[in-house]
Motif scaffolding. Sequence first.
Motif, PDB file in Angstrom:
ATOM      1  N   PRO A   1       0.802  -1.003  -0.072  1.00  0.00           N
ATOM      2  CA  PRO A   1      -0.026  -0.378   0.180  1.00  0.00           C
ATOM      3  C   PRO A   1       0.957   1.162   0.526  1.00  0.00           C
ATOM      4  CG  PRO A   1      -0.544  -1.994   1.645  1.00  0.00           C
ATOM      5  CD  PRO A   1       1.644  -1.689   1.363  1.00  0.00           C
ATOM      6  N   GLU A   2       0.241   1.869  -0.546  1.00  0.00           N
ATOM      7  CA  GLU A   2       1.038   3.873  -0.542  1.00  0.00           C
ATOM      8  C   GLU A   2       1.952   3.754   0.349  1.00  0.00           C
ATOM      9  OE1 GLU A   2       0.775   8.053  -2.244  1.00  0.00           O
ATOM     10  OE2 GLU A   2      -0.511   6.852  -3.399  1.00  0.00           O
ATOM     11  N   ARG A   3       1.110   4.071   1.839  1.00  0.00           N
ATOM     12  CA  ARG A   3       1.892   4.244   2.691  1.00  0.00           C
ATOM     13  C   ARG A   3       3.179   3.541   3.610  1.00  0.00           C
ATOM     14  NH1 ARG A   3      -0.235   2.287   8.659  1.00  0.00           N
ATOM     15  NH2 ARG A   3       0.350   3.877  10.623  1.00  0.00           N
ATOM     16  N   PHE A   4       2.722   2.356   2.918  1.00  0.00           N
ATOM     17  CA  PHE A   4       3.949   1.641   3.003  1.00  0.00           C
ATOM     18  C   PHE A   4       5.133   1.285   1.982  1.00  0.00           C
ATOM     19  CE2 PHE A   4       1.423  -0.154   5.414  1.00  0.00           C
ATOM     20  CZ  PHE A   4       1.184  -0.123   6.915  1.00  0.00           C
ATOM     21  N   GLN A   5       4.716   2.109   0.782  1.00  0.00           N
ATOM     22  CA  GLN A   5       5.410   1.846  -0.132  1.00  0.00           C
ATOM     23  C   GLN A   5       6.978   2.882   0.232  1.00  0.00           C
ATOM     24  OE1 GLN A   5       4.216   2.615  -4.533  1.00  0.00           O
ATOM     25  NE2 GLN A   5       4.066   0.627  -4.339  1.00  0.00           N
ATOM     26  N   LYS A   6       6.089   4.074  -0.299  1.00  0.00           N
ATOM     27  CA  LYS A   6       6.979   5.355   0.046  1.00  0.00           C
ATOM     28  C   LYS A   6       8.540   5.705   1.253  1.00  0.00           C
ATOM     29  CE  LYS A   6       6.921  10.480  -0.032  1.00  0.00           C
ATOM     30  NZ  LYS A   6       7.728  11.073   1.174  1.00  0.00           N
ATOM     31  N   PRO A   7       8.384   5.127   2.300  1.00  0.00           N
ATOM     32  CA  PRO A   7       9.352   5.085   3.586  1.00  0.00           C
ATOM     33  C   PRO A   7      10.422   3.539   2.315  1.00  0.00           C
ATOM     34  CG  PRO A   7       6.854   4.806   4.142  1.00  0.00           C
ATOM     35  CD  PRO A   7       6.987   4.797   2.920  1.00  0.00           C
ATOM     36  N   LEU A   8       9.499   3.015   2.478  1.00  0.00           N
ATOM     37  CA  LEU A   8       9.728   1.673   1.957  1.00  0.00           C
ATOM     38  C   LEU A   8      11.107   1.593   0.672  1.00  0.00           C
ATOM     39  CD1 LEU A   8       7.766  -1.659   2.768  1.00  0.00           C
ATOM     40  CD2 LEU A   8       9.654  -0.942   3.989  1.00  0.00           C
ATOM     41  N   LEU A   9      10.830   2.479   0.294  1.00  0.00           N
ATOM     42  CA  LEU A   9      11.155   2.536  -0.956  1.00  0.00           C
ATOM     43  C   LEU A   9      12.372   3.918  -0.673  1.00  0.00           C
ATOM     44  CD1 LEU A   9       8.633   2.720  -3.722  1.00  0.00           C
ATOM     45  CD2 LEU A   9      10.338   1.383  -3.704  1.00  0.00           C
ATOM     46  N   GLU A  10      12.147   4.346   0.553  1.00  0.00           N
ATOM     47  CA  GLU A  10      13.175   5.447   0.909  1.00  0.00           C
ATOM     48  C   GLU A  10      14.725   4.624   1.845  1.00  0.00           C
ATOM     49  OE1 GLU A  10      11.987   8.866   3.515  1.00  0.00           O
ATOM     50  OE2 GLU A  10      10.374   8.588   2.518  1.00  0.00           O
ATOM     51  N   LEU A  11      14.117   3.526   2.175  1.00  0.00           N
ATOM     52  CA  LEU A  11      14.821   3.047   2.751  1.00  0.00           C
ATOM     53  C   LEU A  11      15.764   2.343   1.754  1.00  0.00           C
ATOM     54  CD1 LEU A  11      12.740   0.870   5.572  1.00  0.00           C
ATOM     55  CD2 LEU A  11      14.613   2.975   5.951  1.00  0.00           C
ATOM     56  N   ARG A  12      15.077   1.729   0.895  1.00  0.00           N
ATOM     57  CA  ARG A  12      16.087   1.136  -0.047  1.00  0.00           C
ATOM     58  C   ARG A  12      17.073   2.520  -0.734  1.00  0.00           C
ATOM     59  NH1 ARG A  12      16.316   1.221  -5.548  1.00  0.00           N
ATOM     60  NH2 ARG A  12      16.642  -0.863  -6.562  1.00  0.00           N
ATOM     61  N   ALA A  13      16.629   3.975  -0.969  1.00  0.00           N
ATOM     62  CA  ALA A  13      17.699   4.290  -1.543  1.00  0.00           C
ATOM     63  C   ALA A  13      18.689   4.258  -0.863  1.00  0.00           C
ATOM     64  CB  ALA A  13      16.643   5.348  -1.591  1.00  0.00           C
ATOM     65  N   LEU A  14      18.806   4.453   0.711  1.00  0.00           N
ATOM     66  CA  LEU A  14      18.832   4.379   1.714  1.00  0.00           C
ATOM     67  C   LEU A  14      20.147   3.683   2.074  1.00  0.00           C
ATOM     68  CD1 LEU A  14      20.045   6.611   4.021  1.00  0.00           C
ATOM     69  CD2 LEU A  14      18.836   5.440   5.947  1.00  0.00           C
ATOM     70  N   ILE A  15      19.657   2.168   1.696  1.00  0.00           N
ATOM     71  CA  ILE A  15      20.919   1.639   1.603  1.00  0.00           C
ATOM     72  C   ILE A  15      21.644   1.385   0.431  1.00  0.00           C
ATOM     73  CG2 ILE A  15      21.297  -0.945   1.772  1.00  0.00           C
ATOM     74  CD1 ILE A  15      18.358  -1.279   3.031  1.00  0.00           C
ATOM     75  N   PHE A  16      21.245   2.038  -0.335  1.00  0.00           N
ATOM     76  CA  PHE A  16      22.470   1.835  -1.629  1.00  0.00           C
ATOM     77  C   PHE A  16      23.467   2.961  -1.724  1.00  0.00           C
ATOM     78  CE2 PHE A  16      19.030  -1.348  -4.147  1.00  0.00           C
ATOM     79  CZ  PHE A  16      19.988  -2.074  -4.724  1.00  0.00           C
ATOM     80  N   GLU A  17      22.605   4.152  -0.981  1.00  0.00           N
ATOM     81  CA  GLU A  17      23.117   5.313  -0.864  1.00  0.00           C
ATOM     82  C   GLU A  17      24.589   5.242  -0.122  1.00  0.00           C
ATOM     83  OE1 GLU A  17      20.973   9.182   0.531  1.00  0.00           O
ATOM     84  OE2 GLU A  17      19.753   8.268  -1.576  1.00  0.00           O
ATOM     85  N   THR A  18      24.375   4.647   1.368  1.00  0.00           N
ATOM     86  CA  THR A  18      24.837   4.469   1.688  1.00  0.00           C
ATOM     87  C   THR A  18      26.909   2.734   1.729  1.00  0.00           C
ATOM     88  OG1 THR A  18      23.625   4.738   3.845  1.00  0.00           O
ATOM     89  CG2 THR A  18      25.717   3.125   3.994  1.00  0.00           C
ATOM     90  N   ALA A  19      25.647   2.055   0.920  1.00  0.00           N
ATOM     91  CA  ALA A  19      26.621   1.256   0.476  1.00  0.00           C
ATOM     92  C   ALA A  19      27.720   1.764  -0.661  1.00  0.00           C
ATOM     93  CB  ALA A  19      26.221   0.344  -0.403  1.00  0.00           C
ATOM     94  N   ALA A  20      26.969   2.528  -1.803  1.00  0.00           N
ATOM     95  CA  ALA A  20      27.934   3.173  -2.449  1.00  0.00           C
ATOM     96  C   ALA A  20      29.355   4.133  -1.693  1.00  0.00           C
ATOM     97  CB  ALA A  20      27.275   4.297  -3.577  1.00  0.00           C
TER      98      ALA A  20
END
Length: 129
Positions: free
Chosen positions: A14-33
């Motif tokens: 659901p959108e309520r969960f999708q947005k923050p989960l995608l933010e976490l995904r982006a943060l994982i990739f940014e941190t790894a990079a």
Amino acid sequence: MTNKNVAITFERYPERFQKPLLELRALIFETAASISAVGELEESLKWSQPSYATKASKSGSPIRIDRFGDEKIALYFHCQTTLVEEFRALFSEVVEFSKNRAIVLDPDKELPKKELAFCIEQALTYHKR
């Protein structure tokens, strides 16, 4: 997203969960990079949850993200590591925890990105310590 199954999984939240989960995904990739020792992350599904592993460098412990119950989201860590115990000692005033397994977050509140980036970095470099 290069993994079709992961992309489909994100679309199903659901959108309520999708947005923050995608933010976490982006943060994982940014941190790894930002950490040269980590190398490329492998994104896949483990237990039907988006999972991020340091397959190439083997520097870290996998991180998974998903809903947590009906109202929350979480970053899941391997329960046989000391990661959640360490994070609890540092950030118990900032985030909620579930046993030795997860950081639990409210999807309706702003993510504490500075603290989460630290936790992600520790997980991605767990085997380099």
